[in-house]
Design a protein around this motif. Structure first.
Motif, PDB file in Angstrom:
ATOM      1  N   PRO A  10      -8.861 -41.397 -20.140  1.00 54.03           N
ATOM      2  CA  PRO A  10      -8.789 -42.129 -21.410  1.00 54.03           C
ATOM      3  C   PRO A  10      -7.672 -43.141 -21.404  1.00 54.03           C
ATOM      4  CG  PRO A  10      -7.937 -39.900 -21.653  1.00 54.03           C
ATOM      5  CD  PRO A  10      -8.553 -39.984 -20.291  1.00 54.03           C
ATOM      6  N   ARG A  11      -7.921 -44.297 -21.951  1.00 53.82           N
ATOM      7  CA  ARG A  11      -6.912 -45.343 -22.027  1.00 53.82           C
ATOM      8  C   ARG A  11      -5.857 -44.977 -23.061  1.00 53.82           C
ATOM      9  NH1 ARG A  11      -9.833 -50.982 -22.772  1.00 53.82           N
ATOM     10  NH2 ARG A  11      -7.642 -51.608 -22.627  1.00 53.82           N
ATOM     11  N   GLU A  12      -4.686 -45.569 -22.875  1.00 44.36           N
ATOM     12  CA  GLU A  12      -3.579 -45.252 -23.775  1.00 44.36           C
ATOM     13  C   GLU A  12      -3.862 -45.727 -25.196  1.00 44.36           C
ATOM     14  OE1 GLU A  12       1.264 -45.960 -24.027  1.00 44.36           O
ATOM     15  OE2 GLU A  12       0.091 -46.745 -22.347  1.00 44.36           O
ATOM     16  N   SER A  13      -4.685 -46.789 -25.341  1.00 45.83           N
ATOM     17  CA  SER A  13      -4.995 -47.294 -26.672  1.00 45.83           C
ATOM     18  C   SER A  13      -5.834 -46.311 -27.466  1.00 45.83           C
ATOM     19  CB  SER A  13      -5.721 -48.632 -26.563  1.00 45.83           C
ATOM     20  OG  SER A  13      -6.924 -48.480 -25.816  1.00 45.83           O
ATOM     21  N   ASN A  14      -6.587 -45.416 -26.772  1.00 48.50           N
ATOM     22  CA  ASN A  14      -7.415 -44.441 -27.461  1.00 48.50           C
ATOM     23  C   ASN A  14      -6.606 -43.232 -27.925  1.00 48.50           C
ATOM     24  OD1 ASN A  14      -9.627 -46.072 -26.959  1.00 48.50           O
ATOM     25  ND2 ASN A  14     -10.117 -45.037 -25.028  1.00 48.50           N
ATOM     26  N   VAL A  15      -5.418 -43.034 -27.394  1.00 48.07           N
ATOM     27  CA  VAL A  15      -4.581 -41.910 -27.802  1.00 48.07           C
ATOM     28  C   VAL A  15      -3.880 -42.277 -29.101  1.00 48.07           C
ATOM     29  CG1 VAL A  15      -2.705 -40.387 -27.109  1.00 48.07           C
ATOM     30  CG2 VAL A  15      -4.269 -41.312 -25.385  1.00 48.07           C
ATOM     31  N   PRO A  16      -3.919 -41.419 -30.103  1.00 50.16           N
ATOM     32  CA  PRO A  16      -3.329 -41.795 -31.404  1.00 50.16           C
ATOM     33  C   PRO A  16      -1.809 -41.816 -31.367  1.00 50.16           C
ATOM     34  CG  PRO A  16      -4.102 -39.524 -31.456  1.00 50.16           C
ATOM     35  CD  PRO A  16      -4.549 -40.082 -30.142  1.00 50.16           C
ATOM     36  N   HIS A  17      -1.241 -42.720 -32.169  1.00 50.94           N
ATOM     37  CA  HIS A  17       0.191 -42.697 -32.413  1.00 50.94           C
ATOM     38  C   HIS A  17       0.534 -41.512 -33.312  1.00 50.94           C
ATOM     39  CE1 HIS A  17      -0.085 -46.658 -30.689  1.00 50.94           C
ATOM     40  NE2 HIS A  17       1.204 -46.893 -30.839  1.00 50.94           N
ATOM     41  N   ARG A  18       1.798 -41.171 -33.345  1.00 52.25           N
ATOM     42  CA  ARG A  18       2.223 -39.971 -34.073  1.00 52.25           C
ATOM     43  C   ARG A  18       3.143 -40.355 -35.224  1.00 52.25           C
ATOM     44  NH1 ARG A  18       3.681 -35.839 -29.023  1.00 52.25           N
ATOM     45  NH2 ARG A  18       1.568 -35.833 -28.120  1.00 52.25           N
ATOM     46  N   LEU A  19       2.867 -39.774 -36.372  1.00 55.74           N
ATOM     47  CA  LEU A  19       3.694 -39.961 -37.568  1.00 55.74           C
ATOM     48  C   LEU A  19       4.306 -38.612 -37.919  1.00 55.74           C
ATOM     49  CD1 LEU A  19       4.600 -41.975 -39.773  1.00 55.74           C
ATOM     50  CD2 LEU A  19       2.657 -41.197 -41.134  1.00 55.74           C
ATOM     51  N   HIS A  20       5.596 -38.463 -37.650  1.00 57.61           N
ATOM     52  CA  HIS A  20       6.300 -37.202 -37.884  1.00 57.61           C
ATOM     53  C   HIS A  20       6.901 -37.224 -39.286  1.00 57.61           C
ATOM     54  CE1 HIS A  20       6.225 -36.038 -33.538  1.00 57.61           C
ATOM     55  NE2 HIS A  20       6.194 -37.357 -33.390  1.00 57.61           N
ATOM     56  N   VAL A  21       6.626 -36.184 -40.049  1.00 57.33           N
ATOM     57  CA  VAL A  21       7.169 -36.034 -41.404  1.00 57.33           C
ATOM     58  C   VAL A  21       7.997 -34.757 -41.419  1.00 57.33           C
ATOM     59  CG1 VAL A  21       6.655 -35.851 -43.845  1.00 57.33           C
ATOM     60  CG2 VAL A  21       5.161 -37.212 -42.360  1.00 57.33           C
ATOM     61  N   GLN A  22       9.312 -34.913 -41.449  1.00 55.69           N
ATOM     62  CA  GLN A  22      10.226 -33.776 -41.476  1.00 55.69           C
ATOM     63  C   GLN A  22      10.859 -33.688 -42.863  1.00 55.69           C
ATOM     64  OE1 GLN A  22      13.372 -33.939 -38.624  1.00 55.69           O
ATOM     65  NE2 GLN A  22      14.151 -31.878 -39.096  1.00 55.69           N
ATOM     66  N   SER A  23      10.533 -32.632 -43.556  1.00 56.74           N
ATOM     67  CA  SER A  23      11.012 -32.452 -44.926  1.00 56.74           C
ATOM     68  C   SER A  23      11.831 -31.168 -44.995  1.00 56.74           C
ATOM     69  CB  SER A  23       9.820 -32.387 -45.889  1.00 56.74           C
ATOM     70  OG  SER A  23      10.268 -32.169 -47.206  1.00 56.74           O
ATOM     71  N   THR A  24      13.119 -31.307 -45.307  1.00 55.80           N
ATOM     72  CA  THR A  24      14.012 -30.161 -45.425  1.00 55.80           C
ATOM     73  C   THR A  24      14.598 -30.109 -46.836  1.00 55.80           C
ATOM     74  OG1 THR A  24      15.925 -31.437 -44.656  1.00 55.80           O
ATOM     75  CG2 THR A  24      14.579 -30.361 -42.979  1.00 55.80           C
ATOM     76  N   ARG A  25      15.495 -29.176 -47.034  1.00 56.01           N
ATOM     77  CA  ARG A  25      16.140 -29.053 -48.355  1.00 56.01           C
ATOM     78  C   ARG A  25      17.140 -30.169 -48.598  1.00 56.01           C
ATOM     79  NH1 ARG A  25      18.641 -23.209 -48.407  1.00 56.01           N
ATOM     80  NH2 ARG A  25      19.449 -24.053 -46.439  1.00 56.01           N
ATOM     81  N   ASN A  26      17.537 -30.890 -47.544  1.00 60.22           N
ATOM     82  CA  ASN A  26      18.578 -31.901 -47.689  1.00 60.22           C
ATOM     83  C   ASN A  26      18.076 -33.333 -47.531  1.00 60.22           C
ATOM     84  OD1 ASN A  26      20.504 -29.809 -47.925  1.00 60.22           O
ATOM     85  ND2 ASN A  26      20.584 -29.643 -45.687  1.00 60.22           N
ATOM     86  N   ASN A  27      16.937 -33.543 -46.871  1.00 59.37           N
ATOM     87  CA  ASN A  27      16.500 -34.905 -46.622  1.00 59.37           C
ATOM     88  C   ASN A  27      15.021 -34.901 -46.224  1.00 59.37           C
ATOM     89  OD1 ASN A  27      16.517 -37.647 -46.280  1.00 59.37           O
ATOM     90  ND2 ASN A  27      18.137 -37.684 -44.737  1.00 59.37           N
ATOM     91  N   THR A  28      14.419 -36.101 -46.245  1.00 62.18           N
ATOM     92  CA  THR A  28      13.039 -36.301 -45.788  1.00 62.18           C
ATOM     93  C   THR A  28      13.042 -37.465 -44.801  1.00 62.18           C
ATOM     94  OG1 THR A  28      12.144 -35.539 -47.904  1.00 62.18           O
ATOM     95  CG2 THR A  28      10.683 -36.819 -46.483  1.00 62.18           C
ATOM     96  N   ILE A  29      12.610 -37.206 -43.576  1.00 57.84           N
ATOM     97  CA  ILE A  29      12.638 -38.206 -42.501  1.00 57.84           C
ATOM     98  C   ILE A  29      11.209 -38.431 -42.032  1.00 57.84           C
ATOM     99  CG2 ILE A  29      13.577 -38.804 -40.249  1.00 57.84           C
ATOM    100  CD1 ILE A  29      15.831 -36.813 -40.775  1.00 57.84           C
ATOM    101  N   VAL A  30      10.779 -39.689 -42.036  1.00 57.37           N
ATOM    102  CA  VAL A  30       9.443 -40.073 -41.574  1.00 57.37           C
ATOM    103  C   VAL A  30       9.631 -40.986 -40.364  1.00 57.37           C
ATOM    104  CG1 VAL A  30       7.226 -41.060 -42.212  1.00 57.37           C
ATOM    105  CG2 VAL A  30       8.639 -39.965 -43.965  1.00 57.37           C
ATOM    106  N   THR A  31       9.038 -40.623 -39.232  1.00 55.46           N
ATOM    107  CA  THR A  31       9.221 -41.352 -37.971  1.00 55.46           C
ATOM    108  C   THR A  31       7.866 -41.637 -37.347  1.00 55.46           C
ATOM    109  OG1 THR A  31      11.298 -40.153 -37.622  1.00 55.46           O
ATOM    110  CG2 THR A  31      10.394 -41.351 -35.742  1.00 55.46           C
ATOM    111  N   LEU A  32       7.685 -42.881 -36.899  1.00 54.38           N
ATOM    112  CA  LEU A  32       6.477 -43.282 -36.175  1.00 54.38           C
ATOM    113  C   LEU A  32       6.821 -43.429 -34.700  1.00 54.38           C
ATOM    114  CD1 LEU A  32       3.489 -44.304 -36.230  1.00 54.38           C
ATOM    115  CD2 LEU A  32       4.445 -46.614 -36.424  1.00 54.38           C
TER     116      LEU A  32
END
Length: 218
Positions: free
Chosen positions: A92-114
């Motif tokens: 499979p080509r790299e373009s067919n592999v999905p990008h990742r959206l990480h959503v880290q939610s804790t008691r102190n902060n919320t971090i969203v990373t692509l």
């Protein structure tokens, strides 16, 4: 035969004669012409060199491809080796592999990373980067604004980053988790929502484990 037997008898009568001398004597008796170059050298005459003849034996042998293949691989014929092999499945080509959206939610902060499919970060947003301080970074509004900022970055750089599909990875059960999900379902997150293919919850769940930390007393 008579001369050969006489020579052997003479060699047997001399027990101290070396075996090489006996063999040389027998060879001289069998082939008298072999001793002529040695006699010529004793007389001071150099032996005549044989004329060089270039014939069919000196020419390099030309072997056809079919005979070489049949000789090197006896289990296969030239027709089988010349046939095209079966096409191998393409990875499979790299373009067919999905990008990742990480959503880290804790008691102190919320971090969203692509990140890219290989894990290299492309953009990130958190409650602190959108303007909230201290305890406000873990609130619902901070998570909502962080999600909107990352959605805007994805829309602006989609062709350059070659984003065709997205995999969302959830981590934690803070207030920002629900805020990011509501932002996806809103009109601002429609473009990103259409690219989402997979959602995975990778929050580690403790089963048993060690003794929890002492509860804070206010």
């Amino acid at each position: 035969m008579l001369r050969l037997s006489q020579g052997l008898r003479a060699a047997v009568r001399m027990p101290r004669a070396p075996l090489a001398r006996v063999r040389g004597l027998a060879q001289a008796v069998q082939d008298p012409a072999a001793s002529q170059p040695a006699d010529a050298n004793k007389e001071g005459k150099a032996p005549e060199a044989a004329p060089e003849t270039k014939g069919a034996e000196d020419e390099p042998q030309r072997v056809s491809l079919e005979s070489a293949v049949e000789f090197s691989m006896p289990g296969f014929t030239a027709a089988e080796t010349a046939a095209d092999p079966e096409p191998m499945p393409t990875p499979p080509r790299e373009s067919n592999v999905p990008h990742r959206l990480h959503v880290q939610s804790t008691r102190n902060n919320t971090i969203v990373t692509l990140t890219t499919p290989t894990g290299e970060p492309l953009a990130n947003a958190s409650g602190g980067t959108v303007g909230f301080k201290k305890a406000g970074r873990s609130g619902y509004e901070a998570g909502y604004r962080a999600a909107l900022r990352i959605f805007t970055r994805i829309s602006e750089n989609q062709p350059r980053w070659r984003i065709n599909s997205i995999e969302v990875l959830w981590n934690g059960f803070g207030q920002g988790r629900e805020a990011v999900f509501r932002a996806m379902m809103a009109s601002e997150g429609e473009q990103v929502r259409n690219m989402i293919k997979v959602m995975t919850d990778k929050t580690p769940i403790k089963i048993g484990g060690v003794r929890p930390k002492k509860r804070r007393m206010l």
